[in-house]
Write a protein that holds these residues in place. Structure first.
Motif, short mmCIF file in Angstrom:
data_model
loop_
_atom_site.label_atom_id
_atom_site.label_comp_id
_atom_site.label_asym_id
_atom_site.label_seq_id
_atom_site.Cartn_x
_atom_site.Cartn_y
_atom_site.Cartn_z
N TRP A 224 0.82 -1.22 0.00
CA TRP A 224 0.00 0.00 0.00
C TRP A 224 0.85 1.27 0.00
O TRP A 224 0.46 2.28 -0.57
N SER A 229 -4.18 3.85 -1.80
CA SER A 229 -5.51 4.06 -2.35
C SER A 229 -6.54 3.79 -1.26
O SER A 229 -6.34 2.92 -0.41
N LEU A 230 -7.63 4.53 -1.30
CA LEU A 230 -8.76 4.28 -0.42
C LEU A 230 -9.88 3.57 -1.17
O LEU A 230 -10.42 2.58 -0.70
N GLY A 231 -10.20 4.07 -2.37
CA GLY A 231 -11.27 3.48 -3.14
C GLY A 231 -12.62 3.74 -2.51
O GLY A 231 -12.74 4.34 -1.43
N GLY A 234 -12.86 2.12 1.03
CA GLY A 234 -12.17 2.86 2.07
C GLY A 234 -12.87 4.17 2.42
O GLY A 234 -13.03 4.51 3.59
N VAL A 235 -13.30 4.90 1.38
CA VAL A 235 -14.02 6.16 1.62
C VAL A 235 -15.32 5.89 2.35
O VAL A 235 -15.71 6.63 3.28
N TYR A 273 -19.61 9.07 -5.07
CA TYR A 273 -18.19 8.79 -5.28
C TYR A 273 -17.86 8.64 -6.77
O TYR A 273 -16.94 9.30 -7.28
N GLN A 277 -15.64 10.95 -9.43
CA GLN A 277 -14.46 10.47 -10.14
C GLN A 277 -14.52 10.84 -11.62
O GLN A 277 -13.51 11.22 -12.22
N PHE A 330 -11.94 12.99 2.63
CA PHE A 330 -11.52 11.64 2.26
C PHE A 330 -11.59 11.43 0.75
O PHE A 330 -10.73 10.76 0.17
N ASP A 334 -8.38 10.54 -1.51
CA ASP A 334 -8.40 9.36 -2.37
C ASP A 334 -8.00 9.73 -3.81
O ASP A 334 -7.22 9.00 -4.44
N ARG A 335 -8.50 10.84 -4.29
CA ARG A 335 -8.15 11.25 -5.66
C ARG A 335 -6.68 11.65 -5.75
O ARG A 335 -6.02 11.39 -6.77
N GLN A 338 -4.58 8.52 -6.09
CA GLN A 338 -4.65 7.85 -7.38
C GLN A 338 -3.51 8.27 -8.31
O GLN A 338 -3.16 7.53 -9.24
#
Length: 513
Positions: A224, A229-231, A234-235, A273, A277, A330, A334-335, A338
């Motif tokens: 990791w 990454s959270l994805g 995760g978020v 989410y 994205q 969050f 996360d972004r 990426q």
């Protein structure tokens, strides 16, 4: 109020006038304007001395030069600012200030926000667990961090937080002994913080140790650190957890309407989410876009709270807005994650992402996310250095203030009425305990905006502190005077803000004209 403002303005102007006059004369006497010519063997050395004297107008008495400088500086009031010239670089001082101020504000904002939040939280828990092992540990740690020299902390961070950590990222392997020790220490800290009877403490120790072990093992086993990454999972999990925590701290879980609001906002965030994205992918982002999206998120949180209503709709709306801000944070993180792989593969980075010097990587090209990720990696170490020093003072302030408030009669009355301990601590005690911080925080922020001189110098951060040190080393008078004026004005503003905050937070306090 008007008389008060006028009086403060006039007294400020008089103080700044006296201070700048005295410091101008002292600096003019001590600075060596010919330091670079002392060892010169040039045949025209006499002409060079004469040219330098003409450039700096040294034939004019220092008192006259001060008033000439003051006339130019006063032009800032009408948009015709002339703060002199940085003669060694051949630049106007006004062209140097915007970048230095922006860099310092960026550094100070990141460090101060986290230092305040973490310091208040630790100080609050330490006060609640007074005379416990956790309290003694936090007290020792606070005094230790407060006494550490910042230059030593900065050097250690460069060595172990950047150089050694970048080496570790090349082969992220940790022994089982280290993982188990880290997990047990985490469990002991959480056990001390949450307290309770022996059975509860045992459960907390086992649970926190197991969770820490699982998280560390997952991070190492999945690589990791090299591809964070959270994805959406995760978020979603962090958002739902934040909804429960925010509701507990804000209103208590017994307020079902507020709890439903928080969980509803988290669910809305999970549902948005993927659309977000797509937006991030097809639209070129900027900070204006980020602020607009944050405002929309807060609006959604308020709307959900008002929809669920409850006994006090605005309590639910406030809770929903807080959860919306956390969810937005969050999603943003996360972004940013990426783009970590592309950033790490950049030739200018070469697999060593944690920067040791500067505010940005030279010759790095990229979009909004790449440039902000680069800013984050450069902000990380100097921010940690400032946080470690600042957090100790905020922890001690909060603990001392909380202990004083918890001993007041109205706290005993609130407990005697049967109010839940969370309500007593969060609504009655904490709000009043934060009053002393109203006079500390503004001054600390403004002081740091004046430049974290040592930290900026060690990390090569081109802010106000480094500008001051570089100007002193080059014997440039005008940039030093600009620094003095700016920090002096900000110090006055900080004290004025502290006075108004006290008047707003405590109705018993009034501003006297």
């Amino acid at each position: 109020m008007i008389r008060f403002l006028l009086r403060r303005t006039l007294s400020t102007a008089l103080v700044l006038l006296v201070v700048t006059f005295v410091l101008y004369l002292l600096l003019d006497y001590t600075l060596d304007y010919f330091f670079d010519l002392r060892q010169s063997t040039a045949p025209n050395i006499g002409q060079l001395y004469e040219s330098r004297a003409q450039l700096l107008n040294l034939d004019t008495p220092a008192v006259v030069r001060y008033f000439q400088w003051l006339a130019g500086a006063s032009g800032c009031l009408v948009g015709m600012c002339d703060l002199g010239t940085a003669w060694y670089l051949g630049q106007d001082v006004t062209s140097q200030l915007p970048g230095a101020i922006a860099n310092t504000i960026k550094l100070v904002t990141a460090a101060t926000v986290f230092a305040i939040l973490i310091g208040i939280f630790i100080g609050l828990v330490s006060a609640i667990r007074q005379y416990s092992g956790f309290d003694y540990f936090i007290t020792f740690l606070s005094f230790l961090m407060y006494s550490l020299p910042v230059f030593w902390v900065a050097v250690l961070l460069k060595q172990y937080g950047a150089i050694e950590f970048n080496n570790f990222l090349g082969d992220p392997v940790v022994g089982w002994g280290t993982i188990i020790t880290l997990s047990v220490v985490s469990g002991l800290i959480w056990m001390g913080a949450l307290g309770g009877d022996g059975k509860r403490r045992l459960y907390v120790l086992i649970g926190a140790t197991a969770v820490t072990f699982a998280v560390v093992y997952f991070i190492l086993a999945t690589g990791w650190l090299n591809n964070p990454s959270l994805g959406i999972v995760g978020v979603g999990l962090t958002g739902l957890a934040a909804a429960v925590v925010v509701t507990y701290l804000s209103t208590g879980l017994a307020n079902r309407r507020a709890l439903w609001t928080s969980l509803g906002v988290a669910v809305v965030g999970i549902g948005l989410y993927m659309p977000l994205q797509n937006l991030f992918w097809y639209v070129e982002m900027s900070w204006l876009w980020m602020l607009l999206l944050l405002a929309v998120a807060i609006g959604i949180g308020l709307a959900v709270g008002l929809a669920f209503r409850g006994r006090d709709p605005w309590v639910s709306a406030r809770t929903g807005a807080f959860v919306a801000v956390v969810m937005s944070f969050f999603v943003f993180v996360d972004r940013m994650f990426q783009g970590w792989g592309d950033y790490n593969r950049e030739p200018a980075i070469n697999g060593r992402p944690i920067a040791t010097i500067g505010a940005q990587t030279p010759n790095l090209s990229g979009d909004f996310w790449m440039t902000n990720l680069d800013s984050f990696t450069h902000l990380l170490l100097p921010s940690i250095a400032l946080i470690l020093i600042s957090i100790a003072s905020y922890t001690r302030y909060t603990r001392g203030s909380m202990l004083e408030v918890l001993g007041q009669d109205y706290i005993r009355t609130a407990r005697a009425k049967g109010l839940p301990e969370r309500t007593v601590v969060m609504r009655h005690a904490l709000r009043n305990a934060l009053l002393p911080l109203a006079s500390v925080v503004p001054v600390d922020i403004i002081t740091m905006i004046g430049g974290a001189v040592i930290t900026e110098t060690i990390f090569g951060w081109a802010g106000m502190g480094k500008l001051f040190i570089d100007s002193m080393n080059r014997n440039e008078l005008d940039p030093i005077m600009a620094y003095i004026v700016i920090t002096g004005l900000l110090a006055v503003v900080a004290n004025l803000v502290a006075d108004f905050l006290y008047a707003v937070l405590d109705p018993r306090i009034r501003v006297n004209a």
